[in-house]
Design a protein around this motif. Structure first.
Motif, PDB file in Angstrom:
ATOM      1  N   GLU A 191       0.826  -1.208   0.000  1.00 27.86           N
ATOM      2  CA  GLU A 191       0.000   0.000   0.000  1.00 27.86           C
ATOM      3  C   GLU A 191       0.865   1.264   0.000  1.00 27.86           C
ATOM      4  OE1 GLU A 191      -3.274   0.173  -0.508  1.00 27.86           O
ATOM      5  OE2 GLU A 191      -3.169  -1.997  -0.744  1.00 27.86           O
ATOM      6  N   GLU A 192       1.977   1.243   0.720  1.00 25.86           N
ATOM      7  CA  GLU A 192       2.893   2.389   0.714  1.00 25.86           C
ATOM      8  C   GLU A 192       3.449   2.613  -0.690  1.00 25.86           C
ATOM      9  OE1 GLU A 192       5.867   1.500   3.632  1.00 25.86           O
ATOM     10  OE2 GLU A 192       4.501   1.862   5.304  1.00 25.86           O
ATOM     11  N   MET A 193       3.794   1.555  -1.369  1.00 24.44           N
ATOM     12  CA  MET A 193       4.353   1.679  -2.721  1.00 24.44           C
ATOM     13  C   MET A 193       3.301   2.184  -3.701  1.00 24.44           C
ATOM     14  SD  MET A 193       7.511   1.001  -2.412  1.00 24.44           S
ATOM     15  CE  MET A 193       7.360   1.740  -0.799  1.00 24.44           C
ATOM     16  N   LYS A 194       2.059   1.733  -3.540  1.00 24.30           N
ATOM     17  CA  LYS A 194       0.964   2.207  -4.413  1.00 24.30           C
ATOM     18  C   LYS A 194       0.741   3.703  -4.213  1.00 24.30           C
ATOM     19  CE  LYS A 194      -2.019  -1.848  -4.749  1.00 24.30           C
ATOM     20  NZ  LYS A 194      -3.359  -2.349  -4.362  1.00 24.30           N
ATOM     21  N   SER A 195       0.797   4.155  -2.981  1.00 22.50           N
ATOM     22  CA  SER A 195       0.506   5.557  -2.703  1.00 22.50           C
ATOM     23  C   SER A 195       1.611   6.491  -3.166  1.00 22.50           C
ATOM     24  CB  SER A 195       0.256   5.762  -1.198  1.00 22.50           C
ATOM     25  OG  SER A 195       1.447   5.607  -0.469  1.00 22.50           O
TER      26      SER A 195
END
Length: 86
Positions: free
Chosen positions: A80-84
């Motif tokens: 999720e951090e990478m997506k954001s």
């Protein structure tokens, strides 16, 4: 036939995947460690400083039973951090 998929990747990508895995593992281990009592923290320090591989495995089984779940949670958080960041 089992293969280590990392061996199929270009060297630069191998490093990124390995670093990502290390970060996820570190986060999960920190969370697991924070949940230990002071006595358990002392025991893990002694086990990993002086213990055999069998003793280390036993410690993980006895005191860090939720580590697989923590790894999954941290992997999801990392994803999720990478997506954001896109």
């Amino acid at each position: 036939m089992k293969q280590n998929f990392l061996n199929l990747l270009p060297p630069q990508l191998k490093n990124i995947v390995a670093d990502s895995y290390d970060l996820i593992l570190k986060r999960a281990l920190v969370r697991a460690y924070k949940n230990l009592t002071e006595e358990e923290k002392a025991k893990i320090a002694q086990t990993f400083a002086e213990g055999s591989d069998e003793e280390k495995e036993k410690f993980f089984k006895n005191y860090l039973q939720n580590l697989p779940q923590l790894l999954l949670e941290e992997a999801e958080r990392f994803r999720e951090e990478m997506k954001s960041k896109k």
